[in-house]
Design an enzyme around this catalytic site. Structure first.
Site, PDB file in Angstrom:
ATOM      1  N   GLU A  49      61.430   2.475   3.010  1.00  0.00           N
ATOM      2  CA  GLU A  49      62.664   3.170   2.687  1.00  0.00           C
ATOM      3  C   GLU A  49      62.582   4.650   3.071  1.00  0.00           C
ATOM      4  OE1 GLU A  49      65.109   1.431   2.012  1.00  0.00           O
ATOM      5  OE2 GLU A  49      64.898   0.080   0.303  1.00  0.00           O
TER       6      GLU A  49
ATOM      7  N   ASP B  79      57.128  -8.369   5.199  1.00  0.00           N
ATOM      8  CA  ASP B  79      57.265  -7.935   3.812  1.00  0.00           C
ATOM      9  C   ASP B  79      57.500  -9.137   2.910  1.00  0.00           C
ATOM     10  OD1 ASP B  79      59.939  -8.427   4.674  1.00  0.00           O
ATOM     11  OD2 ASP B  79      60.191  -6.303   5.133  1.00  0.00           O
TER      12      ASP B  79
ATOM     13  N   HIS C  62      65.672   1.975   7.268  1.00  0.00           N
ATOM     14  CA  HIS C  62      64.352   1.411   6.959  1.00  0.00           C
ATOM     15  C   HIS C  62      63.990   0.311   7.955  1.00  0.00           C
ATOM     16  CE1 HIS C  62      66.698  -1.562   4.389  1.00  0.00           C
ATOM     17  NE2 HIS C  62      65.895  -2.377   5.041  1.00  0.00           N
TER      18      HIS C  62
END
Length: 260
Positions: free
Chosen positions: A142, A66, A137
């Site tokens: 999420e 990410d 998560h």
């Protein structure tokens, strides 16, 4: 799903062992690289083995899980900078062989699609390192995330921003509100998932991950559907698990040659 309960330093060595076996047994290995606190001890151990034992990552490629959206280029807490600092600069992994989602892209959907294609073109991720958030998560998927999701933009929950404020001088307002993240289906496409969690604050998330119902409320629970997942947890993170005796017995009886 294999659950291993042990001391944090021993868990880091186990994860590094799995990475080393991949590096030594695969001509062009692809690593999935997580940031945050959970994998740091693994990167320390890989750096030690590189410096002291000659372990090489020169033939490997890496993909980040990410990246924040909105941080200026080169920001110290951007995940590209973090992985450069914590791993790439300490071993012989080619910086050009490490790719992350482009959090500064003008066309975010196109950047996410390009990232998915890059992973596929690399042959997929062989071993994906993961942590888990207090709200369950993985990556930045999420609660409420689609279990079939792919790389996309997500809004971070207040809890995640509070948890990550420690990286921004304790200022939650300095933590970006958006990120790009590999989706749950992207993560599930990796051939081996290795998740590390330590501390009592992760205990409920670990309990749901391992023993709870598969649900978007706890996104990490989708890992129960993967054929090869290793969950490495210390006593504190394992404190809510109901089958700890079984997990300890099965790991104690495992052949030494099998690894994780």
């Amino acid at each position: 799903m294999e659950v291993v309960i042990g001391a944090p330093d021993a868990l880091a060595r186990l994860a590094a062992d799995a990475v080393q076996r991949l590096l030594e047994g695969t001509p062009r290995p692809v690593l999935g690289l997580a940031t945050g606190s959970s994998p740091l001890a693994v990167y320390d151990e890989l750096a030690r083995r590189h410096a002291e034992e000659g372990l090489s990552l020169a033939h490997a490629r890496g993909f980040l899980l990410d990246e924040y959206v909105g941080l200026p280029p080169g920001h110290a807490e951007g995940y590209r900078a973090v992985i450069e600092r914590e791993l790439v600069s300490r071993v012989d992994l080619d910086p050009a062989a490490v790719r992350g989602p482009n959090g500064s892209a003008d066309d975010v959907p196109a950047a996410c699609a390009a990232y998915e294609r890059a992973i596929v073109e690399a042959g997929g991720v062989d071993l994906q390192l993961l942590g888990i958030g207090t709200d369950g998560h993985v990556g930045f998927n999420e609660p409420g995330s689609s279990l079939a999701s792919r790389t996309r933009i997500k809004t971070l929950t207040r809890q995640t921003r509070v948890d990550n404020a420690r990286f921004f001088g304790g200022d939650v307002d300095a933590v970006p509100t958006h990120c790009l993240t590999q989706g749950l289906a992207t993560i599930m496409s990796a051939r081996h998932l290795v998740l590390l969690a330590t501390g009592r604050g992760k205990a409920e998330a670990v309990h749901q991950l391992v023993e709870g119902a598969v649900s978007a409320l706890w996104p990490g629970t989708v890992l129960q559907l993967h054929p090869r997942v290793t969950v490495l947890v210390d006593d504190a993170a394992a404190s809510r698990l109901q089958l700890t005796d079984y997990y300890r017995q099965t790991y104690a009886g495992k052949p030494a040659w099998q690894g994780i």
